[in-house]
Motif scaffolding. Structure first.
Motif, PDB file in Angstrom:
ATOM      1  N   GLN A 165     -11.768  -1.588   1.982  1.00 56.78           N
ATOM      2  CA  GLN A 165     -10.754  -2.221   2.821  1.00 56.78           C
ATOM      3  C   GLN A 165     -10.815  -3.746   2.821  1.00 56.78           C
ATOM      4  OE1 GLN A 165      -8.085  -0.357   4.219  1.00 56.78           O
ATOM      5  NE2 GLN A 165      -9.117   0.771   2.579  1.00 56.78           N
ATOM      6  N   ASP A 166     -11.840  -4.304   2.172  1.00 54.64           N
ATOM      7  CA  ASP A 166     -11.877  -5.758   2.003  1.00 54.64           C
ATOM      8  C   ASP A 166     -10.980  -6.222   0.858  1.00 54.64           C
ATOM      9  OD1 ASP A 166     -13.532  -4.411   0.223  1.00 54.64           O
ATOM     10  OD2 ASP A 166     -14.850  -6.135  -0.050  1.00 54.64           O
ATOM     11  N   CYS A 195      -7.488  -6.852  -0.890  1.00 54.96           N
ATOM     12  CA  CYS A 195      -6.131  -7.157  -0.419  1.00 54.96           C
ATOM     13  C   CYS A 195      -5.070  -6.424  -1.242  1.00 54.96           C
ATOM     14  CB  CYS A 195      -5.896  -8.667  -0.484  1.00 54.96           C
ATOM     15  SG  CYS A 195      -4.237  -9.174  -0.009  1.00 54.96           S
ATOM     16  N   MET A 196      -5.223  -6.447  -2.574  1.00 58.43           N
ATOM     17  CA  MET A 196      -4.235  -5.820  -3.452  1.00 58.43           C
ATOM     18  C   MET A 196      -4.920  -5.204  -4.659  1.00 58.43           C
ATOM     19  SD  MET A 196      -0.994  -8.488  -3.436  1.00 58.43           S
ATOM     20  CE  MET A 196      -1.995  -9.969  -3.397  1.00 58.43           C
ATOM     21  N   THR A 227       5.224 -11.945  -5.361  1.00 58.82           N
ATOM     22  CA  THR A 227       3.942 -12.422  -4.849  1.00 58.82           C
ATOM     23  C   THR A 227       3.893 -13.936  -4.882  1.00 58.82           C
ATOM     24  OG1 THR A 227       2.933 -10.451  -5.791  1.00 58.82           O
ATOM     25  CG2 THR A 227       1.441 -12.180  -5.081  1.00 58.82           C
ATOM     26  N   VAL A 244      -1.347 -17.028  -3.214  1.00 58.04           N
ATOM     27  CA  VAL A 244      -2.151 -15.904  -2.714  1.00 58.04           C
ATOM     28  C   VAL A 244      -3.068 -15.390  -3.813  1.00 58.04           C
ATOM     29  CG1 VAL A 244      -2.039 -13.525  -1.866  1.00 58.04           C
ATOM     30  CG2 VAL A 244      -0.437 -15.242  -0.995  1.00 58.04           C
ATOM     31  N   TRP A 256      -8.176   3.609  -1.389  1.00 54.29           N
ATOM     32  CA  TRP A 256      -7.883   2.289  -0.808  1.00 54.29           C
ATOM     33  C   TRP A 256      -6.571   2.339  -0.022  1.00 54.29           C
ATOM     34  CZ3 TRP A 256      -3.689  -0.909  -2.428  1.00 54.29           C
ATOM     35  CH2 TRP A 256      -3.651  -2.165  -1.819  1.00 54.29           C
ATOM     36  N   LYS A 316      -9.570 -16.522  -0.870  1.00 58.84           N
ATOM     37  CA  LYS A 316      -9.629 -15.815   0.416  1.00 58.84           C
ATOM     38  C   LYS A 316      -9.251 -14.342   0.275  1.00 58.84           C
ATOM     39  CE  LYS A 316      -8.369 -19.917   3.144  1.00 58.84           C
ATOM     40  NZ  LYS A 316      -7.373 -20.468   4.102  1.00 58.84           N
ATOM     41  N   TYR A 317      -8.456 -14.020  -0.757  1.00 58.62           N
ATOM     42  CA  TYR A 317      -7.935 -12.662  -0.892  1.00 58.62           C
ATOM     43  C   TYR A 317      -8.564 -11.987  -2.107  1.00 58.62           C
ATOM     44  CZ  TYR A 317      -4.447 -14.775   2.161  1.00 58.62           C
ATOM     45  OH  TYR A 317      -3.829 -15.441   3.183  1.00 58.62           O
ATOM     46  N   LYS A 318      -9.115 -10.801  -1.886  1.00 54.72           N
ATOM     47  CA  LYS A 318      -9.742 -10.054  -2.975  1.00 54.72           C
ATOM     48  C   LYS A 318      -8.674  -9.203  -3.665  1.00 54.72           C
ATOM     49  CE  LYS A 318     -13.946  -8.510  -2.451  1.00 54.72           C
ATOM     50  NZ  LYS A 318     -15.123  -7.670  -2.089  1.00 54.72           N
ATOM     51  N   VAL A 319      -8.517  -9.445  -4.964  1.00 47.31           N
ATOM     52  CA  VAL A 319      -7.494  -8.754  -5.755  1.00 47.31           C
ATOM     53  C   VAL A 319      -8.181  -8.023  -6.906  1.00 47.31           C
ATOM     54  CG1 VAL A 319      -5.409  -9.010  -7.150  1.00 47.31           C
ATOM     55  CG2 VAL A 319      -5.787 -10.516  -5.188  1.00 47.31           C
ATOM     56  N   ARG A 374       0.833  -1.202   0.000  1.00 48.02           N
ATOM     57  CA  ARG A 374       0.000   0.000   0.000  1.00 48.02           C
ATOM     58  C   ARG A 374       0.870   1.255   0.000  1.00 48.02           C
ATOM     59  NH1 ARG A 374      -5.659  -0.465   2.232  1.00 48.02           N
ATOM     60  NH2 ARG A 374      -6.040  -2.677   2.504  1.00 48.02           N
TER      61      ARG A 374
END
Length: 727
Positions: A114-115, A117-118, A149, A153, A107, A158-161, A3
């Motif tokens: 904020q949900d 991840c990247m 990376t 991931v 963001w 599980k991770y929102k990209v 970030r």
């Protein structure tokens, strides 16, 4: 972490105007909320973008469903549909890039989403720098963001990209959604076109969120069934405009005066929907009002841009003192060179230019850097994440203005009409003065031609179109028109089989656009006529990239009188060899191929109909045909060698070949070839054999004498001969 890196890189600051003097501004300090609407279509539109602004400005606010940029992936309360892929349309300079930049910044600063991840912004203009490479998504992220990376991931649900693909209209590599190669791993190396296609199609990272931005004309490249939401950036509404000017100009009286002045001109007020035009207007009007400059206050686009350009010229003239190199000073030649660049690139439909584009236009790189330093407000340089230099004008309308100015100045000062593609028309005769109205008519004709092509492309792309044949012969389409037309030819809905573009003022640039259409797996085109155009060998070389493609279905290709030489044949031969199954008819007549060109051509030409008349050939070409294996010419049915100096010696070589290697030939034309009765004797002997299949023979324009004609006429009654027609 990631970030912080994003914040420090690109999303925190924005350049407005001349970077060298004002420096970057914090986006949060100058950002004015843009009007974005939900809903709409990704269909192609041929309407000029300024007209699109006017049309949108007439819509009542109640027609639109506004949406904030930070809510772009949030479904409406009444819909259970998950939003994973969003297409945002908007004309050039309306604020698409700023919207995605603000989305990323909010963001980063933990203001929204904020949900997630990247977030990976991947502008198409920077993807162009790796279009020739095979590369994996992991490698792209490492190169662009210096980020290692874990593939797991990215693949994990599980991770929102979020991937932001900004500027589809600036893409310079093919995106084939119909027959693309499958790619489902972030570590697999493929072309960037294949990579992004699979990302959008959800073969690669199906859970990832994808945001694509585009000008309306290019939005149709993405199939509608792959898009979950279509939004449109409308720019500033009336309240946004006033808010911008009050932020930009600290003096409230001056800002109010500028707002009132813009409201008094309908076209300028409409243009202020575009944020960058608000900045241009503020720059010009603030200088006029604050400095009490004399002269008419601009009320039209042309007047506004003329004032803007004059300001740049004055600024550039003071930038370098008398000790500077003369070629680095801003003068009329500088304006003309920038105008030439604007004109040539506009003809090709390009808003982005690279170093090779500048060199082709006669602008050296160090001089271009001076332009971008002195005149960032008109011409700017950027360095992408891969550090490749990219140049552009700050808005498409600035480019259009400079292109029009260039055409006007070339006509007035140099007596050249650059709006006409032909050399004869460009150099105006000193004995015949061409009036201004003729020049202006040429401009109108070009505009109509280009608009017509964009409209035709739209028709060809429609599922309702049943058009199979299109003849545009002798229309002044030019390269820009063909580029628009080619976009329709590559569309899966296009059913066109025959396209005639004879004498349409085309150059090599049209061949590049047509080659891309021929490579499309959905193309139906079988017959293409490009005769009487200035394509030259370089154009043939570009066209061959399409002819080589396994997707090419072309059966007939006419390149008569296209200024092709032996070098063009050298390029054409391997293309015919690599894809021999379809091509049946090839017309290369009235080109200076010479014997050398024929030597290249006949090795791999499997056509049934071959026209080589008036190609500056001699008996040597006939001799070489005798050395080609029978299998390679067994399918040849019609051969035209007229208007070549093959003489009797060449006809004798052909006569031998007719008994053996060309035994399947049914029609031979050798008019005006310098033949006499001696050649007729050998030919008559060959045709009296039952080994030949020749049915039609044309010998007009030769000095055969009565004896020669008599020898061949008897063949019409000879049962051993297949000859049926003799002229």
């Amino acid at each position: 972490s990631f970030r912080i890196q994003q914040k420090e890189s690109r999303c925190q600051c924005i350049f407005e105007g001349n970077e060298e003097h004002s420096g970057p501004s914090l986006l949060n300090n100058i950002y004015t909320e843009l009007y974005i609407t939900d809903g709409g279509s990704s269909e192609h539109t041929s309407e000029h973008e300024i007209r699109q602004i006017e049309t949108a400005s007439k819509h009542p606010a109640t027609w639109d469903a506004p949406i904030k940029a930070n809510d772009i992936f949030k479904a409406s309360p009444e819909s259970a549909k998950q939003i994973r892929t969003v297409l945002t349309k908007g004309i050039a300079g309306i604020g698409k890039t700023v919207s995605v930049q603000k989305f990323t910044l909010d963001w980063v600063e933990e203001r929204a989403n904020q949900d997630v991840c990247m977030i990976f912004p991947l502008p198409f203009r920077e993807m162009n720098g790796i279009k020739e490479k095979k590369i994996s998504l992991i490698h792209i992220l490492e190169c662009f963001f210096n980020l290692k990376t874990n593939p797991e991931v990215l693949h994990s649900n599980k991770y929102k990209v979020v991937f932001i693909l900004d500027g589809l209209d600036e893409c310079r590599f093919p995106l084939d959604f119909q027959n693309h190669r499958s790619c489902s791993s972030v570590t697999e190396s493929v072309s960037v076109g294949v990579l992004l296609t699979n990302l959008i199609c959800k073969n690669l990272l199906p859970s990832a969120l994808v945001w694509i931005t585009s000008r309306p004309a290019a939005a149709g490249q993405i199939p509608p069934d792959l898009i979950d939401r279509v939004t449109e950036v409308r720019g500033f509404n009336d309240s946004h405009k006033e808010e911008y000017f009050k932020k930009k100009i600290s003096d409230p009286d001056l800002s109010s005066r500028i707002i009132s002045q813009l409201k008094s001109s309908k076209v300028l007020h409409i243009m202020c929907h575009i944020p960058v035009f608000c900045w241009i207007s503020a720059t010009v009007l603030e200088r006029i009002f604050r400095d009490s400059e004399s002269g008419e206050i601009p009320k039209t686009l042309t007047q506004m841009y003329t004032h803007f350009l004059m300001f740049q010229i004055k600024h550039g003239s003071h930038k370098y003192d008398d000790n500077s190199k003369a070629r680095l000073k801003w003068d009329n030649q500088t304006t003309l060179l920038l105008g030439k660049l604007a004109f040539q690139q506009l003809e090709m439909g390009n808003l982005l230019f690279y170093e090779e584009d500048l060199r082709e236009c006669g602008i050296e790189l160090d001089v271009a850097l001076v332009y971008s330093g002195v005149c960032t407000q008109i011409f700017r340089e950027e360095s992408g994440l891969l550090q490749e230099r990219v140049f552009s004008f700050i808005h498409a309308s600035i480019q259009e203005f400079l292109a029009a100015l260039y055409a006007f100045l070339m006509f007035v000062n140099y007596k050249r009409n650059v709006l006409s593609q032909t050399t004869n028309a460009k150099i105006i005769s000193t004995f015949k003065k061409t009036p201004m109205h003729a020049f202006l008519k040429c401009a109108v004709d070009n505009a109509l031609a280009n608009k017509g092509c964009s409209g035709l492309a739209s028709v060809l792309s429609s599922s309702l179109s049943c058009l199979r044949e299109l003849d545009l012969t002798s229309n002044n389409l030019q390269d820009a028109g063909v580029k628009q037309l080619a976009a329709g030819l590559g569309n899966p809905q296009c059913k066109l089989e025959t396209l005639r573009l004879m004498a349409c003022e085309l150059t090599r640039k049209s061949c590049a656009a047509l080659a891309q259409a021929l490579q499309s797996t959905s193309t139906s085109l079988k017959h293409l006529d490009l005769s009487l155009n200035d394509l030259q060998d370089s154009g043939v070389e570009l066209l061959c990239s399409g002819l080589k493609s396994p997707s090419c279905k072309l059966e007939t290709l006419s390149l008569s009188d296209c200024k092709i030489t032996a070098n063009g044949c050298s390029a054409l031969s391997p293309a015919l060899k690599s894809n021999p199954s379809h091509m049946r008819e090839l017309d290369l007549s009235i080109n200076n191929l010479t014997d050398s060109g024929v030597k290249h051509l006949i090795l791999h030409c499997f056509c049934a109909f071959l026209r080589l008349n008036n190609c500056n050939l001699t008996h040597e070409s006939c001799r070489m045909m005798g050395y080609v294996s029978k299998a390679e010419h067994s399918g040849l049915r019609e051969l035209n060698l007229s208007a070549n100096a093959i003489l009797d010696s060449g006809l004798k070589q052909l006569s031998v070949a007719l008994r053996h290697l060309l035994s399947g030939l049914q029609s031979l034309s050798v008019t005006y070839c310098g033949l006499t009765a001696d050649g007729c004797a050998v030919l008559a002997s060959a045709l009296s054999s039952n080994q030949t299949q020749l049915k039609a023979l044309d010998l007009r324009g030769n000095k055969l004498t009565d004896s020669g004609v008599k020898l061949l006429s008897h063949l019409l009654e000879d049962p051993q001969s297949k000859l049926e027609e003799f002229e």
